[in-house]
Scaffold this active site. Structure first.
Site, PDB file in Angstrom:
ATOM      1  N   ARG A 152      10.842  20.524 -39.266  1.00 25.33           N
ATOM      2  CA  ARG A 152      10.303  19.401 -38.485  1.00 25.33           C
ATOM      3  C   ARG A 152      11.378  18.816 -37.573  1.00 25.33           C
ATOM      4  O   ARG A 152      11.107  18.341 -36.478  1.00 25.33           O
ATOM      5  CB  ARG A 152       9.699  18.316 -39.404  1.00 25.33           C
ATOM      6  CG  ARG A 152       9.328  17.050 -38.634  1.00 25.33           C
ATOM      7  CD  ARG A 152       8.304  16.150 -39.320  1.00 25.33           C
ATOM      8  NE  ARG A 152       8.553  15.888 -40.717  1.00 25.33           N
ATOM      9  CZ  ARG A 152       9.556  15.124 -41.194  1.00 25.33           C
ATOM     10  NH1 ARG A 152      10.414  14.538 -40.374  1.00 25.33           N
ATOM     11  NH2 ARG A 152       9.701  14.948 -42.497  1.00 25.33           N
ATOM     12  N   TYR A 180      -5.059  12.776 -15.865  1.00 26.84           N
ATOM     13  CA  TYR A 180      -5.749  13.774 -16.708  1.00 26.84           C
ATOM     14  C   TYR A 180      -6.610  13.057 -17.753  1.00 26.84           C
ATOM     15  O   TYR A 180      -6.121  12.178 -18.477  1.00 26.84           O
ATOM     16  CB  TYR A 180      -4.721  14.687 -17.385  1.00 26.84           C
ATOM     17  CG  TYR A 180      -5.330  15.622 -18.386  1.00 26.84           C
ATOM     18  CD1 TYR A 180      -6.004  16.759 -17.969  1.00 26.84           C
ATOM     19  CD2 TYR A 180      -5.269  15.350 -19.743  1.00 26.84           C
ATOM     20  CE1 TYR A 180      -6.590  17.609 -18.887  1.00 26.84           C
ATOM     21  CE2 TYR A 180      -5.856  16.194 -20.671  1.00 26.84           C
ATOM     22  CZ  TYR A 180      -6.515  17.318 -20.238  1.00 26.84           C
ATOM     23  OH  TYR A 180      -7.113  18.152 -21.157  1.00 26.84           O
ATOM     24  N   ASP A 205       3.824  14.314 -14.904  1.00 28.25           N
ATOM     25  CA  ASP A 205       3.058  15.426 -15.481  1.00 28.25           C
ATOM     26  C   ASP A 205       2.963  16.508 -14.406  1.00 28.25           C
ATOM     27  O   ASP A 205       2.254  16.356 -13.415  1.00 28.25           O
ATOM     28  CB  ASP A 205       1.668  14.916 -15.900  1.00 28.25           C
ATOM     29  CG  ASP A 205       0.784  15.989 -16.536  1.00 28.25           C
ATOM     30  OD1 ASP A 205       1.087  17.184 -16.370  1.00 28.25           O
ATOM     31  OD2 ASP A 205      -0.219  15.624 -17.189  1.00 28.25           O
ATOM     32  N   LYS A 213      -1.243  25.521 -20.782  1.00 32.76           N
ATOM     33  CA  LYS A 213      -1.779  26.026 -19.520  1.00 32.76           C
ATOM     34  C   LYS A 213      -0.922  27.192 -19.004  1.00 32.76           C
ATOM     35  O   LYS A 213      -0.828  28.202 -19.663  1.00 32.76           O
ATOM     36  CB  LYS A 213      -1.884  24.860 -18.535  1.00 32.76           C
ATOM     37  CG  LYS A 213      -2.517  23.591 -19.142  1.00 32.76           C
ATOM     38  CD  LYS A 213      -3.948  23.778 -19.590  1.00 32.76           C
ATOM     39  CE  LYS A 213      -4.496  22.638 -20.436  1.00 32.76           C
ATOM     40  NZ  LYS A 213      -4.376  21.287 -19.910  1.00 32.76           N
TER      41      LYS A 213
HETATM   42  C1  PLP Z   1      -4.369  20.004 -20.386  1.00 28.41           C
HETATM   43  C2  PLP Z   1      -3.601  18.931 -19.733  1.00 28.41           C
HETATM   44  C3  PLP Z   1      -2.999  17.903 -20.486  1.00 28.41           C
HETATM   45  C4  PLP Z   1      -3.153  17.803 -21.984  1.00 28.41           C
HETATM   46  O1  PLP Z   1      -2.633  18.908 -22.638  1.00 28.41           O
HETATM   47  P1  PLP Z   1      -3.168  19.489 -24.047  1.00 28.41           P
HETATM   48  O2  PLP Z   1      -2.284  20.639 -24.271  1.00 28.41           O
HETATM   49  O3  PLP Z   1      -4.614  19.816 -23.836  1.00 28.41           O
HETATM   50  O4  PLP Z   1      -3.014  18.398 -25.045  1.00 28.41           O
HETATM   51  C5  PLP Z   1      -2.281  16.940 -19.805  1.00 28.41           C
HETATM   52  N1  PLP Z   1      -2.157  16.966 -18.472  1.00 28.41           N
HETATM   53  C6  PLP Z   1      -2.734  17.924 -17.712  1.00 28.41           C
HETATM   54  C7  PLP Z   1      -2.558  17.891 -16.235  1.00 28.41           C
HETATM   55  C8  PLP Z   1      -3.467  18.938 -18.318  1.00 28.41           C
HETATM   56  O5  PLP Z   1      -4.041  19.885 -17.571  1.00 28.41           O
END
Ligand code: PLP
Length: 369
Positions: free
Chosen positions: A42, A94, A165, A190
């Site tokens: 962890r 998001y 982000d 992603k």
């Molecule tokens: C998918 C996504 C998130 C969240 O990510 P998870 O892995 O689904 O928790 C945050 N910001 C953007 C732009 C995303 O496409």
């Protein structure tokens, strides 16, 4: 080292005397007590360290922290703030992150959602307790572009922590730390995973300051950490990230032009199109336009659903960044979110042969209109 070289070599921290060429998978949750090494998974693990090392290098940061999802990564930033802080976030943040702030943090942290594509609106939104400016660019699902440098300059004058982000941009196309951000966040679910089979999130910091120490405490103590196996797989995926992005982006550019040429399409949202509102800013701060796009078809939600239903190579599913093309009518996911028309279709363009994708889209349009 150039980005392709970092992607291949940046995750190798192997200390095994046999000198394996790739980072071995260390599943052990605990390590024999020794001075100056790892103790418990962890807290740290060789595969997590390997993943964090390559991502820190790719973003030009001082350190990185990996989490079990993108939302968990964002959550660590919010949790590290003092109670009662105020956050400024984009109005088209998001969806899942916006829900996190609106539900879990309701009554604990104040948030204002504003249009960050207009940096002059930022100054008015800053309050005495504002601690964090959260940027997301390109944004979801309208691919709006926020000027990271201008926003960071304003934020810094007011001692704000600036986080960005960069999920849609990837470390290949956007280096938010060099544009003024303190922290970059990615949903590694992603493009970084790239194969729609791992959930993960990452933060990269410009400096190892006290705020970063608080974030690392959230990672280690709240414990939303990824498994060694997921870290291994992500590090493996990253080796091909720059090349995957080239293929994704090549296809997306062609598909954006194709959609533009169809009379059935009202408007295409893709930052690489010269008429897109964010085109100039995107050209300035990104080295590629990425492979997410959305478009409005002439007609209603039912027409959009019929079009999607005719496609063979585009799967009707949410999420993005995998090698396979995905498509969805976005309001199915973001029902009730202002500014998302019912007939808006979002596409994550994959790395299939572009001619096949365009042929598929052509037959779908031809058969419903
Ligand atoms: C998918 C996504 C998130 C969240 O990510 P998870 O892995 O689904 O928790 C945050 N910001 C953007 C732009 C995303 O496409």
């Amino acid at each position: 080292m150039k980005i392709e070289t970092i992607a291949v070599h940046g995750g190798n921290i192997v200390s095994d005397p046999l000198k394996p060429v790739i980072q071995p998978i260390t599943l052990s949750t605990t390590f024999e007590h020794q001075e100056g090494t790892m103790m418990y998974t962890r807290l740290q693990n060789p595969n997590r360290k390997s993943l964090e090392a390559v991502l820190a290098s790719l973003e030009g940061g001082a350190d990185a922290a990996a989490f079990s999802s993108g939302n968990a990564a964002g959550n660590a930033v919010f949790q590290a703030l003092p109670a009662g802080s105020h956050i400024i976030a984009p109005d088209d943040m998001y969806h899942g992150m916006k829900m996190l702030l609106k539900t879990v943090y309701s009554g604990k942290i104040e948030v204002d959602f504003i249009d960050l594509t207009k940096p002059n609106q930022l100054t008015d939104a800053i309050k005495p307790n504002t601690r964090l400016l959260w940027i997301e660019t390109p944004s979801n699902p309208l691919l709006k572009i926020s000027d990271i440098k201008s926003l960071s300059e304003i934020g810094k004058k007011h001692q704000l922590i600036i986080a960005c982000d960069s999920t849609f941009a990837t470390p290949v196309y956007q280096q938010a730390l060099s544009l003024g951000a303190d922290i970059v966040m990615h949903s590694s679910t992603k493009y970084i995973s790239g194969h729609s089979d791992i959930l993960g999130g990452i933060l990269v910091t410009k400096e190892q300051d006290s705020f970063w120490e608080s974030i690392k405490n959230v990672q280690r103590l709240a414990g939303a950490v990824p498994s060694p196996m997921d870290c291994y797989l992500l590090t493996r995926s990253i080796k091909t990230l720059p090349y995957r992005m080239r293929a994704h982006t090549h296809n997306a550019g062609k598909i954006a032009d194709f959609l533009n040429s169809r009379v059935e399409v009202e408007k295409v949202f893709y930052p690489g199109l010269s008429y897109h509102e964010g085109f100039e800013t995107a050209k300035k701060q990104m080295s590629g336009f990425g492979a997410m796009l959305s478009f409005l078809i002439k007609g209603n939600a039912n027409d959009a659903d019929r079009l999607i239903g005719k496609l063979k190579y585009f799967t009707d599913a949410t999420s993005l960044g995998g090698v396979e093309s995905l498509i969805e009518r976005r309001s199915k996911v973001q029902a009730g979110d202002a500014g998302i028309p019912d007939q808006l279709i979002r596409m994550s363009v994959g790395i299939e042969n572009c001619d096949d994708l365009i042929e598929d889209l052509t037959q779908a349009f031809d058969s419903i209109y």
